[in-house]
Design an enzyme around this catalytic site. Structure first.
Site, PDB file in Angstrom:
ATOM      1  N   ASN A 155     -14.140  -4.826   1.746  1.00 39.47           N
ATOM      2  CA  ASN A 155     -13.284  -5.129   2.894  1.00 39.47           C
ATOM      3  C   ASN A 155     -13.720  -4.324   4.111  1.00 39.47           C
ATOM      4  O   ASN A 155     -14.130  -3.181   3.976  1.00 39.47           O
ATOM      5  CB  ASN A 155     -11.827  -4.779   2.562  1.00 39.47           C
TER       6      ASN A 155
ATOM      7  N   GLY B 200     -22.741  -0.634  -4.948  1.00 43.92           N
ATOM      8  CA  GLY B 200     -21.493  -0.555  -5.716  1.00 43.92           C
ATOM      9  C   GLY B 200     -21.498  -1.465  -6.922  1.00 43.92           C
ATOM     10  O   GLY B 200     -21.564  -2.684  -6.795  1.00 43.92           O
TER      11      GLY B 200
ATOM     12  N   SER C 239     -18.434  -8.217  -1.004  1.00 46.61           N
ATOM     13  CA  SER C 239     -16.978  -8.288  -1.216  1.00 46.61           C
ATOM     14  C   SER C 239     -16.214  -7.178  -0.501  1.00 46.61           C
ATOM     15  O   SER C 239     -15.002  -7.285  -0.330  1.00 46.61           O
ATOM     16  CB  SER C 239     -16.671  -8.198  -2.710  1.00 46.61           C
TER      17      SER C 239
ATOM     18  N   VAL D 132     -16.297  -5.677  -9.102  1.00 46.55           N
ATOM     19  CA  VAL D 132     -16.900  -6.879  -8.523  1.00 46.55           C
ATOM     20  C   VAL D 132     -18.430  -6.808  -8.583  1.00 46.55           C
ATOM     21  O   VAL D 132     -19.091  -7.722  -9.100  1.00 46.55           O
ATOM     22  CB  VAL D 132     -16.443  -7.082  -7.047  1.00 46.55           C
TER      23      VAL D 132
ATOM     24  N   ASP E 202      -1.859  -2.847  -4.162  1.00 39.02           N
ATOM     25  CA  ASP E 202      -2.881  -2.608  -3.134  1.00 39.02           C
ATOM     26  C   ASP E 202      -3.265  -1.139  -3.295  1.00 39.02           C
ATOM     27  O   ASP E 202      -2.884  -0.496  -4.282  1.00 39.02           O
ATOM     28  CB  ASP E 202      -2.285  -2.883  -1.751  1.00 39.02           C
TER      29      ASP E 202
ATOM     30  N   ALA F  82     -18.787  -1.815  -2.255  1.00 38.04           N
ATOM     31  CA  ALA F  82     -18.199  -0.496  -2.497  1.00 38.04           C
ATOM     32  C   ALA F  82     -17.059  -0.267  -1.505  1.00 38.04           C
ATOM     33  O   ALA F  82     -15.927  -0.675  -1.756  1.00 38.04           O
ATOM     34  CB  ALA F  82     -19.261   0.579  -2.407  1.00 38.04           C
TER      35      ALA F  82
ATOM     36  N   LYS G  63      -6.637 -14.498   6.231  1.00 30.82           N
ATOM     37  CA  LYS G  63      -7.199 -14.645   4.877  1.00 30.82           C
ATOM     38  C   LYS G  63      -6.609 -15.857   4.179  1.00 30.82           C
ATOM     39  O   LYS G  63      -7.327 -16.615   3.527  1.00 30.82           O
ATOM     40  CB  LYS G  63      -6.895 -13.397   4.035  1.00 30.82           C
TER      41      LYS G  63
ATOM     42  N   ARG H  55       0.848  -1.188   0.000  1.00 30.27           N
ATOM     43  CA  ARG H  55       0.000   0.000   0.000  1.00 30.27           C
ATOM     44  C   ARG H  55       0.885   1.240   0.000  1.00 30.27           C
ATOM     45  O   ARG H  55       1.922   1.251   0.678  1.00 30.27           O
ATOM     46  CB  ARG H  55      -0.816  -0.081   1.307  1.00 30.27           C
TER      47      ARG H  55
ATOM     48  N   LYS I 194       2.503  -7.918   4.605  1.00 21.61           N
ATOM     49  CA  LYS I 194       2.001  -6.705   3.958  1.00 21.61           C
ATOM     50  C   LYS I 194       3.143  -5.686   3.950  1.00 21.61           C
ATOM     51  O   LYS I 194       4.042  -5.766   4.798  1.00 21.61           O
ATOM     52  CB  LYS I 194       0.814  -6.132   4.767  1.00 21.61           C
TER      53      LYS I 194
HETATM   54  P1  NAD Z   1     -14.363  -0.611  -7.625  1.00 20.89           P
HETATM   55  O1  NAD Z   1     -13.614   0.605  -7.219  1.00 20.89           O
HETATM   56  O2  NAD Z   1     -14.190  -1.134  -9.007  1.00 20.89           O
HETATM   57  O3  NAD Z   1     -15.943  -0.407  -7.384  1.00 20.89           O
HETATM   58  C1  NAD Z   1     -16.492   0.258  -6.303  1.00 20.89           C
HETATM   59  C2  NAD Z   1     -17.812   0.863  -6.765  1.00 20.89           C
HETATM   60  O4  NAD Z   1     -18.487   1.399  -5.637  1.00 20.89           O
HETATM   61  C3  NAD Z   1     -17.637   1.997  -7.774  1.00 20.89           C
HETATM   62  O5  NAD Z   1     -18.462   1.786  -8.897  1.00 20.89           O
HETATM   63  C4  NAD Z   1     -18.058   3.240  -6.985  1.00 20.89           C
HETATM   64  O6  NAD Z   1     -18.655   4.234  -7.804  1.00 20.89           O
HETATM   65  C5  NAD Z   1     -19.053   2.639  -5.999  1.00 20.89           C
HETATM   66  N1  NAD Z   1     -19.286   3.452  -4.802  1.00 20.89           N
HETATM   67  C6  NAD Z   1     -18.387   4.134  -4.063  1.00 20.89           C
HETATM   68  N2  NAD Z   1     -19.003   4.755  -3.060  1.00 20.89           N
HETATM   69  C7  NAD Z   1     -20.308   4.465  -3.132  1.00 20.89           C
HETATM   70  C8  NAD Z   1     -21.459   4.810  -2.380  1.00 20.89           C
HETATM   71  N3  NAD Z   1     -21.380   5.610  -1.315  1.00 20.89           N
HETATM   72  N4  NAD Z   1     -22.658   4.314  -2.749  1.00 20.89           N
HETATM   73  C9  NAD Z   1     -22.760   3.509  -3.824  1.00 20.89           C
HETATM   74  N5  NAD Z   1     -21.718   3.151  -4.589  1.00 20.89           N
HETATM   75  C10 NAD Z   1     -20.503   3.621  -4.246  1.00 20.89           C
HETATM   76  O7  NAD Z   1     -13.956  -1.727  -6.549  1.00 20.89           O
HETATM   77  P2  NAD Z   1     -14.076  -3.308  -6.711  1.00 20.89           P
HETATM   78  O8  NAD Z   1     -12.797  -3.854  -7.224  1.00 20.89           O
HETATM   79  O9  NAD Z   1     -15.362  -3.668  -7.369  1.00 20.89           O
HETATM   80  O10 NAD Z   1     -14.141  -3.742  -5.182  1.00 20.89           O
HETATM   81  C11 NAD Z   1     -15.312  -3.529  -4.403  1.00 20.89           C
HETATM   82  C12 NAD Z   1     -14.996  -3.859  -2.951  1.00 20.89           C
HETATM   83  O11 NAD Z   1     -14.540  -5.220  -2.861  1.00 20.89           O
HETATM   84  C13 NAD Z   1     -13.868  -3.012  -2.339  1.00 20.89           C
HETATM   85  O12 NAD Z   1     -14.138  -2.798  -0.978  1.00 20.89           O
HETATM   86  C14 NAD Z   1     -12.639  -3.896  -2.484  1.00 20.89           C
HETATM   87  O13 NAD Z   1     -11.679  -3.617  -1.498  1.00 20.89           O
HETATM   88  C15 NAD Z   1     -13.244  -5.278  -2.268  1.00 20.89           C
HETATM   89  N6  NAD Z   1     -12.449  -6.346  -2.888  1.00 20.89           N
HETATM   90  C16 NAD Z   1     -12.194  -6.321  -4.225  1.00 20.89           C
HETATM   91  C17 NAD Z   1     -11.445  -7.362  -4.795  1.00 20.89           C
HETATM   92  C18 NAD Z   1     -11.128  -7.371  -6.266  1.00 20.89           C
HETATM   93  O14 NAD Z   1     -10.606  -8.396  -6.740  1.00 20.89           O
HETATM   94  N7  NAD Z   1     -11.446  -6.340  -7.020  1.00 20.89           N
HETATM   95  C19 NAD Z   1     -10.975  -8.421  -3.999  1.00 20.89           C
HETATM   96  C20 NAD Z   1     -11.266  -8.420  -2.627  1.00 20.89           C
HETATM   97  C21 NAD Z   1     -12.020  -7.369  -2.088  1.00 20.89           C
END
Ligand code: NAD
Length: 379
Positions: A275, A189, A273, A193, A124, A252, A77, A53, A89
């Protein structure tokens, strides 16, 4: 004399702070401006694995607290996803907008290399694949790399598939039927994902209520719903907590389950999903009082980590999907154990991980825990 006593006190404080960790490395390279901390929490199950990070921490102490907390989380995890990796990390102290340079990431790569396979890392918050292409020039102990470099590709695909298995497990536990159809899901969101999860649910004929701040994502999902003859319902971002649905799917940001939002919820379960969904862990008891089942986020979103870990054996999508499928049985076991022992699902998940770690510790290990993994990729 007083000075000496004071400095002794300080040293003791640091060691107390890191007493749960195997190793903490401070990386200081004035030439490139790199200031980073790598924390290895536990290598019982294998070499430490965890992202790097980059963040403008207000103090070194804040950076250390973050890296210690995050690396410990990675041990859990990895154990939960039955991966042969431990928890680690890294944090780079700096502003990702202004403080990045190829030299900084090459320098960081050299520090990772110096750990000789005890720590594998990748992107990250605040770091990107472009940064790690620089680090890759100095070390092979990098994972989550682009497909062109032999990586496993977009982690959001297995993450979304994992969420679907977690939803099925939840339906099985609550309604004795793992089908996704006939239920209403509220998705917060529609990013990498959430969008994939939503599309899958729509195709399966489920009722879906969505919210996102990104209007383009909303438009796209509306079109898909129309095409499938299964229109989505769109609500404002602050309305998603109180909609009538069976399952809430947070995809989200973290901290969204808090004193303001929990009283609004009417769902039977939360499976998403994002975190760190709970603003603080004890809030799980408020969910319990409202008879809302909580699927621990690190169990639900393990698909991405499974993919990143798999890459180190030589990326293989089929193997990733097979392992991601186990989220179904793992989550079901956690629900059942929590009910049996009258404990929270978070506690049941943590106990499951600790049991895995204890079993490995008690096993006869003929080789050193610190051996170089024989499957080290690119060899
Ligand atoms: P992303 O940034 O692609 O999508 C997040 C979405 O949430 C965006 O479309 C954003 O506009 C929306 N958003 C933000 N604030 C909002 C609100 N107040 N109300 C409604 N929508 C809102 O992220 P992602 O990769 O899809 O990941 C989503 C979550 O899953 C995150 O918390 C991430 O840490 C977790 N995660 C992702 C992965 C991965 O492989 N991408 C793996 C593990 C965990």
């Amino acid at each position: 004399m007083e000075q000496l006593e004071k400095s002794k006190m300080k040293k003791k404080d640091i060691f107390e702070k890191i007493s749960g960790h195997e190793q903490v490395m401070f990386c200081n390279d004035p030439k490139s401006g790199l200031k980073a901390i790598i924390a290895i929490h536990d290598t019982t199950l294998g070499p430490a694995l965890g992202g790097t990070r980059m963040y403008p921490y207000e103090s070194v102490e804040a950076a250390l607290d973050d890296v210690l907390r995050l690396s410990e989380g990675m041990t859990y995890k990895c154990a939960a996803a039955d991966l042969d990796f431990g928890g680690g990390k890294a944090v780079i102290i700096g502003d990702p907008q202004t403080d990045k340079s190829p030299a900084l990431f090459r320098s960081f790569g050299q520090y990772v290399e110096s750990l000789n396979g005890r720590f594998y890392t990748g992107t990250d918050m605040g770091t990107t694949m472009d940064d790690f292409v620089q680090a890759l020039k100095e070390t092979n102990f990098i994972s989550g790399i682009p497909e062109a470099y032999g990586g496993g590709g977009d982690t959001s695909i297995p993450t979304a598939i994992g969420v679907i298995y977690a939803l099925k497990a939840t339906n099985k536990y609550l309604f004795d039927n793992d089908a996704l159809t006939g239920k209403t899901y509220a998705i917060q969101g529609l990013g990498k994902v959430g969008f994939k999860v939503c599309k899958h649910l729509l195709k399966d004929g489920a009722n879906v209520i969505v919210t996102d701040l990104n209007e383009q994502a909303i438009k796209e999902i509306e079109q898909i719903g129309k095409k499938l003859g299964n229109p989505v319902t769109v609500v404002k971002s602050n309305e998603i907590y109180s909609v009538e649905a069976d399952i809430f799917i947070p995809c989200a940001m973290g901290g969204i389950l808090n004193k303001d939002t929990i009283p609004q919820l009417t769902v039977r379960a939360i499976v998403g999903s994002a975190n760190n969904q709970l603003k603080y862990e004890s809030l799980i008891h408020e969910l319990h009082q409202k008879n809302i089942l909580y699927a621990p986020d690190y169990i639900v979103n393990a698909g991405g980590l499974i993919s990143v870990a798999d890459e180190l054996y030589g990326a293989n999508q089929e193997r990733v999907l097979n392992k991601t499928k186990t989220i179904f049985s793992s989550l079901l076991e956690i629900y059942e154990q929590a009910a049996l022992e009258s404990i929270s699902t978070l506690e049941a998940a943590d106990r499951k991980c600790l049991k895995t770690l204890e079993e490995q510790k008690n096993r006869n290990n003929f080789f050193s825990r610190f051996k170089k993994p024989k499957w080290h990729f690119n060899e």
